[in-house]
Scaffold this motif. Sequence first.
Motif, short mmCIF file in Angstrom:
data_model
loop_
_atom_site.label_atom_id
_atom_site.label_comp_id
_atom_site.label_asym_id
_atom_site.label_seq_id
_atom_site.Cartn_x
_atom_site.Cartn_y
_atom_site.Cartn_z
N HIS A 1 0.84 -1.21 0.00
CA HIS A 1 0.00 0.00 0.00
C HIS A 1 0.87 1.25 0.00
CE1 HIS A 1 0.70 -0.54 4.30
NE2 HIS A 1 0.34 0.71 4.50
N HIS B 1 1.37 4.00 1.87
CA HIS B 1 2.00 4.74 2.97
C HIS B 1 3.53 4.74 2.83
CE1 HIS B 1 -1.64 4.45 5.88
NE2 HIS B 1 -1.60 5.61 5.26
N ASP C 1 5.91 4.60 4.92
CA ASP C 1 6.71 3.59 5.64
C ASP C 1 6.70 2.24 4.92
OD1 ASP C 1 3.96 3.51 6.44
OD2 ASP C 1 4.49 2.25 8.14
N HIS C 2 5.99 2.15 3.79
CA HIS C 2 6.02 0.95 2.95
C HIS C 2 6.56 1.26 1.56
CE1 HIS C 2 3.63 -1.72 5.64
NE2 HIS C 2 3.38 -0.52 6.16
N HIS D 1 -7.22 -1.39 4.66
CA HIS D 1 -6.46 -0.48 5.53
C HIS D 1 -6.62 0.96 5.05
CE1 HIS D 1 -3.00 1.19 7.63
NE2 HIS D 1 -2.30 1.29 6.54
N ASP E 1 -0.68 -4.00 5.79
CA ASP E 1 -1.35 -3.41 6.95
C ASP E 1 -2.83 -3.76 6.82
OD1 ASP E 1 1.10 -2.39 7.56
OD2 ASP E 1 0.50 -0.29 7.58
N HIS F 1 -5.86 0.69 11.38
CA HIS F 1 -5.33 -0.64 11.66
C HIS F 1 -6.31 -1.52 12.45
CE1 HIS F 1 -1.13 -0.29 10.39
NE2 HIS F 1 -1.28 0.99 10.66
ZN LIG Z 1 -0.06 1.71 6.47
#
Ligand SMILES: [Zn+2]
Length: 467
Positions: free
Chosen positions: A62, A64, A66-67, A163, A191, A410
């Motif tokens: 996805h 975000h 942090d991914h 998510h 997530d 989440h």
């Molecule tokens: Zn996420």
Amino acid sequence: MATISFYGGVGTVTGSKYLLEHNGKKVLVDCGLFQGHKELRERNWQDPPFVPEGIDAVIITHAHIDHTGFLPRIVRLGFNGPVVTSRATGDLLKILLPDSARLQEEDADYRNRHNLTSHSPALPLYDEEDARATLALLRPVPNDGNPVEICEGFKASFLVAGHIMGASLVLVEMDNGRPDGKPVRFLFSGDLGHYDQAIVKDPATPPDCDYLMCESTYGDRLHGDIDSETQMARIINEAAKRNGPILIPAFAVGRTQEVLYMIRELEERKKIPILPVIIDSPMAAQATQVYNRWNEEHDLEYASILAHKKHPLRTASMMTTSSRDESKRLNEMKGARIIISASGMLTGGRVLHHAMRVLPNENATIVFVGYQAAGTTGRRVQDGEREVRIMKNWIPVRCHVEKVEGFSAHADWKAVLRWLSGLKTTPKMVFTTHGEPDAAEAMAGHIRDEFGWNVIVPEYQQTVDLT
Ligand SMILES: [Zn+2]
């Protein structure tokens, strides 16, 4: 021989990077930026623990950062293969990656101007050109569970993870090349969203697998019964009575759309008066368009609103601004109104200009709808400090300070167990990742207690044999 190596998203919720190796091919699942503490952020600057040029393909669960926020870095370092992701995620990356590059460039610029660098000049982790080169590698696929070929010997199926818009669970199948042989099946939860979340569908039933990686952000916490709508309605009604502005700092992609959806619902159910809603963020306006584009993502309610030719993210009196001039003109508006602007923690962006006017105003209200990290201006205001520093000015805080909880995207641990109960066969091994150490351990414990499965909490840079 197949292996998985954990190069991020272990011991922390950031930096997700999981490398699958099989028959000489290497596929990276997620390519996130480390965020938070300094030791974590410094990892972004170290040589990656793999050769970027040697990666055959990347799968993204996805959008975000942090991914995904490390993708332009590996492209800068020589990665040139396909980046396979759902169509909605691909569209959101077109908004998020160039923005992330601008932030990296601003950061390098800041370090140069303040002599905070031992390299002169300081270089950004990546720049807008790297972000554009990354976008050219995107290979969007439907989030519908049909297997697609990733590279020789690797297939992947993408399913809705519930998510955020576009988020996927991904089943990777590694073929051993023999006609009679069974592939090794590895399921990544990505997530996971919680059930009955607005806008997006519930997480899809997990397909059977040999190995499973399960997120554990809320491995040791439960959301509880929070009625965010009632909280929001009370805040808006009180502010409307004072005839003062309401400022909602919110991340432009995701949270802004969730807030808009809620305000429209409250208006339609006549729980709040119709107020002008101003979206002061060009990124938010672009993201809102992506939300209507891919119907495989929408839950029944969202789909039925669209079917009635209405816009689920449009309130009765809404305007979006694009230019800075338009944004400035907003300041002349009077009376009760809702302003939604980024960043969500008052760390930068146009929201700062609004905050400078709203915070000292006794009739105004600021509403936090997301987590405020320690050290941010948002956290200081939320914690009740009477004066905060914004763009070199000390600003007194006299406005009403409110918080609406329950916007998390989440699943909590009970929802994760509910999701896992959809598996028809027992996986050989489960890995709990994407959690702070206590949360990942707690999630592992819950899975062992509930199902009696084999669960490992992997360590950073650990490699596990899957054959
Ligand atoms: Zn996420």
